[in-house]
Write a protein that holds these residues in place. Structure first.
Motif, PDB file in Angstrom:
ATOM      1  N   ALA A 299      57.968  23.785  18.335  1.00  0.00           N
ATOM      2  CA  ALA A 299      57.242  22.657  17.735  1.00  0.00           C
ATOM      3  C   ALA A 299      57.392  22.615  16.215  1.00  0.00           C
ATOM      4  N   GLY A 300      57.232  23.741  15.560  1.00  0.00           N
ATOM      5  CA  GLY A 300      57.330  23.768  14.101  1.00  0.00           C
ATOM      6  C   GLY A 300      58.711  23.391  13.611  1.00  0.00           C
TER       7      GLY A 300
ATOM      8  N   ILE B  14      54.639  27.662   7.071  1.00  0.00           N
ATOM      9  CA  ILE B  14      53.731  28.813   6.971  1.00  0.00           C
ATOM     10  C   ILE B  14      52.800  28.856   8.181  1.00  0.00           C
ATOM     11  N   VAL B  15      52.200  27.714   8.507  1.00  0.00           N
ATOM     12  CA  VAL B  15      51.254  27.653   9.626  1.00  0.00           C
ATOM     13  C   VAL B  15      51.948  27.980  10.939  1.00  0.00           C
ATOM     14  N   TRP B  16      53.141  27.435  11.138  1.00  0.00           N
ATOM     15  CA  TRP B  16      53.877  27.665  12.379  1.00  0.00           C
ATOM     16  C   TRP B  16      54.211  29.146  12.544  1.00  0.00           C
ATOM     17  N   LYS B  17      54.647  29.782  11.468  1.00  0.00           N
ATOM     18  CA  LYS B  17      55.005  31.206  11.548  1.00  0.00           C
ATOM     19  C   LYS B  17      53.790  32.093  11.769  1.00  0.00           C
ATOM     20  N   ARG B  18      52.696  31.792  11.087  1.00  0.00           N
ATOM     21  CA  ARG B  18      51.548  32.688  11.189  1.00  0.00           C
ATOM     22  C   ARG B  18      50.665  32.407  12.402  1.00  0.00           C
ATOM     23  N   SER B  19      50.814  31.244  13.036  1.00  0.00           N
ATOM     24  CA  SER B  19      49.961  30.944  14.194  1.00  0.00           C
ATOM     25  C   SER B  19      50.282  31.861  15.363  1.00  0.00           C
ATOM     26  N   GLY B  20      51.499  32.372  15.411  1.00  0.00           N
ATOM     27  CA  GLY B  20      51.870  33.357  16.431  1.00  0.00           C
ATOM     28  C   GLY B  20      51.546  32.910  17.834  1.00  0.00           C
ATOM     29  N   SER B  21      50.780  33.720  18.542  1.00  0.00           N
ATOM     30  CA  SER B  21      50.460  33.430  19.937  1.00  0.00           C
ATOM     31  C   SER B  21      49.309  32.442  20.075  1.00  0.00           C
ATOM     32  N   ASN B  22      48.686  32.058  18.955  1.00  0.00           N
ATOM     33  CA  ASN B  22      47.595  31.077  19.003  1.00  0.00           C
ATOM     34  C   ASN B  22      48.176  29.689  19.233  1.00  0.00           C
TER      35      ASN B  22
ATOM     36  N   VAL C 166      36.338  24.324  14.438  1.00  0.00           N
ATOM     37  CA  VAL C 166      36.337  25.593  13.700  1.00  0.00           C
ATOM     38  C   VAL C 166      37.358  26.545  14.319  1.00  0.00           C
ATOM     39  N   ILE C 167      37.414  26.579  15.637  1.00  0.00           N
ATOM     40  CA  ILE C 167      38.398  27.430  16.320  1.00  0.00           C
ATOM     41  C   ILE C 167      39.810  27.030  15.908  1.00  0.00           C
ATOM     42  N   GLU C 168      40.075  25.731  15.813  1.00  0.00           N
ATOM     43  CA  GLU C 168      41.410  25.272  15.388  1.00  0.00           C
ATOM     44  C   GLU C 168      41.710  25.702  13.948  1.00  0.00           C
ATOM     45  N   VAL C 169      40.728  25.632  13.062  1.00  0.00           N
ATOM     46  CA  VAL C 169      40.931  26.069  11.679  1.00  0.00           C
ATOM     47  C   VAL C 169      41.213  27.569  11.641  1.00  0.00           C
ATOM     48  N   LEU C 170      40.477  28.340  12.440  1.00  0.00           N
ATOM     49  CA  LEU C 170      40.712  29.791  12.488  1.00  0.00           C
ATOM     50  C   LEU C 170      42.099  30.097  13.052  1.00  0.00           C
ATOM     51  N   LYS C 171      42.537  29.342  14.056  1.00  0.00           N
ATOM     52  CA  LYS C 171      43.899  29.524  14.585  1.00  0.00           C
ATOM     53  C   LYS C 171      44.936  29.105  13.542  1.00  0.00           C
ATOM     54  N   TYR C 172      44.658  28.022  12.839  1.00  0.00           N
ATOM     55  CA  TYR C 172      45.532  27.517  11.771  1.00  0.00           C
ATOM     56  C   TYR C 172      45.800  28.618  10.749  1.00  0.00           C
ATOM     57  N   ASN C 173      44.741  29.374  10.429  1.00  0.00           N
ATOM     58  CA  ASN C 173      44.840  30.460   9.443  1.00  0.00           C
ATOM     59  C   ASN C 173      45.146  31.822  10.070  1.00  0.00           C
ATOM     60  N   ASN C 174      45.328  31.851  11.389  1.00  0.00           N
ATOM     61  CA  ASN C 174      45.564  33.101  12.125  1.00  0.00           C
ATOM     62  C   ASN C 174      44.507  34.142  11.759  1.00  0.00           C
ATOM     63  N   SER C 175      43.255  33.715  11.802  1.00  0.00           N
ATOM     64  CA  SER C 175      42.138  34.572  11.403  1.00  0.00           C
ATOM     65  C   SER C 175      41.937  35.717  12.396  1.00  0.00           C
ATOM     66  N   PRO C 176      41.717  36.926  11.878  1.00  0.00           N
ATOM     67  CA  PRO C 176      41.410  38.047  12.770  1.00  0.00           C
ATOM     68  C   PRO C 176      40.011  37.915  13.388  1.00  0.00           C
ATOM     69  N   HIS C 177      39.235  36.940  12.935  1.00  0.00           N
ATOM     70  CA  HIS C 177      37.865  36.758  13.419  1.00  0.00           C
ATOM     71  C   HIS C 177      37.751  35.656  14.472  1.00  0.00           C
ATOM     72  N   LEU C 178      38.891  35.167  14.936  1.00  0.00           N
ATOM     73  CA  LEU C 178      38.894  34.080  15.919  1.00  0.00           C
ATOM     74  C   LEU C 178      38.123  34.451  17.180  1.00  0.00           C
ATOM     75  N   GLU C 179      38.446  35.576  17.759  1.00  0.00           N
ATOM     76  CA  GLU C 179      37.790  35.984  19.002  1.00  0.00           C
ATOM     77  C   GLU C 179      36.288  36.200  18.791  1.00  0.00           C
ATOM     78  N   GLU C 180      35.945  36.774  17.646  1.00  0.00           N
ATOM     79  CA  GLU C 180      34.525  37.005  17.338  1.00  0.00           C
ATOM     80  C   GLU C 180      33.772  35.673  17.274  1.00  0.00           C
ATOM     81  N   PHE C 181      34.396  34.647  16.661  1.00  0.00           N
ATOM     82  CA  PHE C 181      33.744  33.340  16.598  1.00  0.00           C
ATOM     83  C   PHE C 181      33.646  32.722  17.996  1.00  0.00           C
ATOM     84  N   GLN C 182      34.683  32.867  18.786  1.00  0.00           N
ATOM     85  CA  GLN C 182      34.663  32.298  20.137  1.00  0.00           C
ATOM     86  C   GLN C 182      33.561  32.916  20.993  1.00  0.00           C
TER      87      GLN C 182
END
Length: 195
Positions: A50-51, A79-87, A159-175
Motif C-alpha cells: 500500500a505505501g 515513514i508511517v508505512w515503514k514504522r507501522s509494521g504489522s499494525n 485513538v487506536i489509529e493514531v497509536l498505530k500511525y505512530n507505532n506506539s508501544p502503548h497500543l495494546e495497553e490502550f486497547q
C-alpha cells in the motif's frame, strides 16, 4: 494498482509501458466519480504494498485528480508505512499521511465523498498524529477520549489509529483500557429526591 497489489511479488516491478499509459491518461480521472475512486483507492491502501503503491500514484501525478494536495507529504507516508509494521492501518489513516493539514482533509473529502466516520478519522489523525510527550504516555490519549463530545467507540478507534500511525508501544495497553463510568447516574439522583 489494486490488481498489482494482489498478484505482484514485489512492490516496484511495474511495467514501464503501463505506467506511461497511466501518466498519459490521468486526466480521464476527472470524469470518474469520487465515490468510485475511493472504493478502488481504499482497496489499494488496505492491500499489499500500500505505501509503495500510494507513492507511485503520487509520482505519476494522479494526486490532484483524486483529491490529494498538489504537494502531498510523501516523506511522511514513507515513514508511517515503514514504522507501522504489522499494525494494519485503516485506508484513510494511511492516506492521511499524505495530507499536511485539516484543509487538505476537507479538499480530499469534497472529491472522494468519504463517509462521516472516515472524514472525522482523517481530521483526528491529522490533528493528533504528532507524538504527545507525557510522563504517563497514555494519559493524553485517554484524556482525548474522556473529553471528546463524539461517540466514545468512534474516538476509541480513532485513538487506536493514531497509536498505530505512530507505532506506539502503548497500543495494546490502550486497547485493554476501559473508559471509567461516572459513578453517579440520573436515576440515583431521582431516588434521592433531586429533580
Amino acid at each position: 494498482f489494486r490488481f498489482y497489489g494482489r498478484i505482484a511479488k514485489a512492490p516496484n516491478l511495474h511495467e514501464t509501458a503501463t505506467l506511461e499509459a497511466i501518466k498519459n491518461n490521468v486526466d480521464g480521472l476527472e470524469r470518474i466519480s469520487g465515490e468510485r475512486i475511493w472504493v478502488e483507492l481504499k482497496q489499494i491502501l488496505e492491500g499489499n504494498f500500500a505505501g509503495e503503491l500510494a507513492t507511485t500514484i503520487v509520482d505519476l501525478g494522479i494526486g490532484p485528480y483524486i483529491g490529494l494536495p498538489a504537494n502531498p507529504n510523501v516523506e511522511e507516508l514513507s515513514i508511517v508505512w515503514k514504522r507501522s509494521g504489522s499494525n494494519k492501518l485503516h485506508a484513510i489513516t494511511l492516506l492521511s499521511a499524505l495530507l499536511r493539514n485539516q484543509d487538505d482533509v476537507i479538499k480530499l473529502h469534497s472529491r472522494l465523498k468519504l463517509s462521516a466516520y472516515e472524514r472525522d478519522l482523517a481530521m483526528f489523525v491529522v490533528e493528533h498524529r504528532p507524538p504527545k510527550i507525557h510522563s504517563k504516555p497514555l494519559l493524553p490519549y485517554q484524556q482525548l477520549l474522556v473529553k471528546s463530545k463524539s461517540k466514545a467507540s468512534d474516538v476509541t478507534n480513532w485513538v487506536i489509529e493514531v497509536l498505530k500511525y505512530n507505532n506506539s508501544p502503548h497500543l495494546e495497553e490502550f486497547q485493554n483500557w476501559e473508559l471509567p463510568k461516572f459513578p453517579v447516574s440520573g436515576n440515583m439522583l431521582k431516588e434521592t429526591g433531586v429533580e
